[in-house]
Design an enzyme around this catalytic site. Structure first.
Site, PDB file in Angstrom:
ATOM      1  CD  GLU A   1      -1.923   2.832  -3.643  1.00 24.35           C
ATOM      2  OE1 GLU A   1      -3.143   2.963  -3.925  1.00 24.35           O
ATOM      3  OE2 GLU A   1      -1.709   2.381  -2.392  1.00 24.35           O
TER       4      GLU A   1
ATOM      5  CG  ASP B   1      -1.784   1.075   1.158  1.00 23.82           C
ATOM      6  OD1 ASP B   1      -2.781   1.056   0.172  1.00 23.82           O
ATOM      7  OD2 ASP B   1      -1.881   1.702   2.330  1.00 23.82           O
TER       8      ASP B   1
END
Length: 553
Positions: free
Chosen positions: A244, A205
Site C-alpha cells: 500500500e 499496510d
C-alpha cells in the site's frame, strides 16, 4: 505465452480477492464471521475464479480499529477461531488451488500489546526503544495526520514515563521503531511464522509510514524492505509483498527497488485508480489515459495492482481540489458519503446508482487495465454500503449469501444494509441462478482475463479513438495481441482504431459472439454500445483465435 512461465510468476496475472474473516461467514452461530465459516465457502471462491485470497487482520485485538490494532502477531483472534481452524482453512484453500496472503500491520501495535506495556513501564525498560519516544515532540504537520476527524497530533503524552510517543495513526496505535534491529528481527520472525503455516505473502499496510516515519530514521530506509523480501525469497521463492504505497509515481518506483525489483513485489496503482474515477465522473477517458501514459514501467517480475475500490475510504487525495469536487458531485454529493475531506465511503454499485450496465463496464475496465486486479468481497454481487456505520466501516458490511442474509443464524456482528441493496435484492443465491447477473459477469471476466495473459504481462499502448468518452488500449506479448475498448458515456459510439502490425487480422470478441476484420491499412471500425465494452483477440486468418496467444512459441 508459456503457462509454465506465467504460473511461476503467479502474481503478475493473479486475481486477488480481499475479505474480512469477521464479516464473511459465521460458522458457529455467534454472529461473528470465523475461519470455520470461511472454510465452508472455499468452493464458492474457487468457483468464482479468484486465485489469491487476501485476508484482513485476524489477530487478537481490542478492536478499536477493526483489527488493525494488534496485541499478538502470533495468534488468532478468539472470536474468529483457533490456530487449528486457520490451518484447516489453509489446507482447504491450497487443495482448491488458492493462494493466501494476509495483512502485515507492523508499523504500529495496539497500546494494549505486551511490548508497549513493557515499553511504557519505565525509561529503562528493555522494550523502551521498540517504540519512538521524545521529551519534546516535533511540531505537527497537518498533512501527517491520517485521521483528521479523530486526531490533531501524531504525538501522545504518556504520563507514566513523562515522554511523548509517536503514533502515525490513532493514539491507541503507537508506532514501532523499525530503526531498532531487534524490532526488524521480530518482524522477520512474524513473517516466517505465518509462511510456515502456508501464507504466500503479505499485503504491507501503509508502507511509507513503516520505513520513513521512524524517529530516528533508518540510515537506508529501503534496505529494510529489501531485507524482508530477501528473507521471504529464502523461505519460499514464490512469496510476495503487496504494498500500500500511495505516493506520486516519481517517488513510488523506489518502493519496487528501482530497477532491481528486490523490494515490494506489487504496488497498488492509487494514481490510476483516482484518475479512473475522474474519467467515470466526466464520461471522459482523458484523465485515465494521462495516468497510464505517465505511469512508469515496474522492474521485471514486479507488477501494478489495479483496483477501483478497497476496504478503506476511496481516497481521492492525489486529485486537485477541483477534480475531487467533481468526483464528489458525481458519486457522493452528500456529506455523510464523504470522509476526511479526501475520499468516499461508498461501494462502487451505489456510486453508479445501481446501473448494472455501467457497473459491468466499470468492472470490465478494472480487469482489462494493465496489471493484477484486486477486488473487495461482495463486489461480485454488487453489494452496497451501510452509511449508518462510522467512518470506513460503512463498506465493511456482512457478506450477503441469501435473501435473508445468510451470513449468520444469530444477530450479525454488523448491521446489514437496507433498501435497494438489502439481501432480499442483492445476494449470492439469486445471482447464481441468473445468467445475466453481476456474479456471472465476474466469472466471465475472470475467465477471460486468465485466458489473456497479455493484459497483465504485455506491453500496453493507449490507442487514439477519436472520441473522448471511448478508452481503448492494446496489450502485446510474445507476438500475440489483445485489444480492449470501453465506452464511458451513455450514447452509442463508432470509433476507428489504427492497429499497426495487425493488417488483415481477425479480431474475435471474447465477451460476446462475433468477429471484426482489420483492413489492409491496419484500421478497424468498432461499434460501441452505451457503456459498452469489447475485448478482442487478434489472430491471423490461418490461426484459430484460441491458439493466437501461443503462436509465437
Amino acid at each position: 505465452m508459456r503457462l509454465t512461465y506465467t504460473s511461476d510468476v503467479w502474481w503478475k496475472n493473479a486475481v486477488v480477492y480481499c475479505l474480512d474473516v469477521e464479516t464473511f461467514k459465521d460458522g458457529n452461530g455467534d454472529g461473528v464471521g470465523d475461519f470455520r465459516g470461511l472454510t465452508q465457502q472455499i468452493d464458492y471462491l474457487a468457483g468464482l475464479g479468484v486465485t489469491c485470497l487476501w485476508l484482513m487482520p485476524f489477530f487478537p485485538t481490542p478492536n478499536k480499529d477493526d483489527g488493525y490494532d494488534i496485541t499478538d502477531f502470533y495468534s488468532i483472534d478468539p472470536r474468529l477461531g483457533t490456530l487449528g481452524d486457520f490451518v484447516e482453512f489453509m489446507r482447504t484453500a491450497h487443495d482448491r488451488g488458492l493462494r493466501v496472503i494476509a495483512d502485515l500491520v507492523v508499523n504500529h501495535t495496539s497500546d494494549q500489546h505486551p511490548w508497549f506495556k513493557q515499553a511504557r513501564s519505565g525509561r529503562d525498560s528493555p522494550r523502551r526503544d521498540w517504540y519512538v519516544w521524545s521529551d519534546k515532540p516535533e511540531p505537527d504537520n497537518p498533512e501527517q495526520i491520517v485521521f483528521p476527524d479523530k486526531e490533531d497530533s501524531v504525538w501522545e503524552y504518556d504520563e507514566g514515563s513523562s515522554q511523548y510517543y509517536l503514533h502515525s495513526f490513532y493514539r491507541h496505535q503507537p508506532d514501532l521503531n523499525v530503526g531498532n534491529p531487534e524490532v526488524r528481527d521480530e518482524i522477520t520472525r512474524i513473517l516466517g511464522f505465518w509462511m510456515e503455516l502456508g501464507l504466500s505473502g503479505f499485503r504491507v499496510d501503509a508502507v511509507p509510514f513503516l520505513i520513513e516515519n521512524v524517529n530516528p530514521r533508518l540510515a537506508e530506509p529501503h534496505e529494510f524492505l529489501a531485507d524482508l523480501r530477501a528473507f521471504m525469497t529464502r523461505r519460499k521463492g514464490g512469496s510476495i509483498l503487496l504494498g500500500e504505497v500511495n505516493v506520486p509515481y516519481k517517488d513510488l518506483i523506489a518502493y519496487f527497488g528501482d530497477g532491481l525489483g528486490d523490494q515490494i513485489t506489487m504496488c497498488f496503482d492509487f494514481i490510476g485508480m483516482q484518475k479512473a474515477w475522474l474519467s467515470l465522473a466526466r464520461n471522459d477517458a482523458t484523465p485515465l489515459v494521462e495516468a497510464l501514459r505517465e505511469r512508469p514501467k515496474p522492474p521485471k517480475d514486479c507488477q501494478w495492482a489495479m483496483f477501483l475500490r478497497n476496504h478503506d475510504e476511496l481516497t481521492l487525495d492525489k486529485l486537485t481540489e477541483q477534480e475531487r469536487e467533481e468526483v464528489f458531485r458525481a458519486f457522493g454529493p452528500e456529506k455523510e458519503m464523504q470522509i476526511f475531506g479526501r475520499g468516499l465511503r461508498r461501494r462502487l454499485p451505489t456510486m453508479l446508482g445501481g446501473d448494472l450496465r455501467r457497473i459491468k463496464m466499470a468492472y470490465s475496465l478494472l480487469f482489462s487495465l494493465p496489471g493484477t486486479p484486486v477486488i473487495f468481497y461482495g463486489e461480485e454481487i454488487g453489494m452496497g454500503e451501510n452509511l449508518e456505520e462510522e467512518g470506513r466501516m460503512a463498506v465493511r458490511v456482512p457478506m450477503q449469501w441469501s435473501e435473508d442474509g445468510g451470513f449468520s443464524q444469530a444477530e450479525p456482528v454488523r448491521e446489514i444494509p437496507e433498501g435497494s441493496f438489502a439481501p432480499d435484492r442483492v445476494n449470492v443465491a439469486d445471482q447464481k441462478r441468473d445468467t445475466a447477473s453481476l456474479l456471472r459477469w465476474f466469472q466471465l471476466l475472470i475467465e477471460r482475463y486468465r485466458e489473456c495473459p497479455e493484459l497483465a504481462w504485455g506491453e500496453y499502448t493507449v490507442l487514439d479513438t477519436g472520441h473522448p468518452a471511448v478508452f481503448a488500449h492494446r496489450c502485446d506479448a510474445d507476438g500475440a495481441t489483445v485489444v480492449v475498448a470501453h465506452n464511458l458515456c451513455d450514447t452509442a459510439q463508432d470509433v476507428e482504431l489504427r492497429l499497426d502490425g495487425l493488417e488483415r487480422h481477425l479480431l474475435t470478441d471474447l465477451l460476446v459472439d462475433g468477429t471484426l476484420k482489420v483492413s489492409e491499412q491496419g484500421v478497424v471500425r468498432l461499434p460501441m454500445d452505451p457503456h459498452g465494452c469489447r475485448w478482442l483477440r487478434a489472430s491471423p486468418p490461418e490461426i484459430p483465435p484460441e491458439d493466437a496467444s501461443v503462436k509465437a512459441l
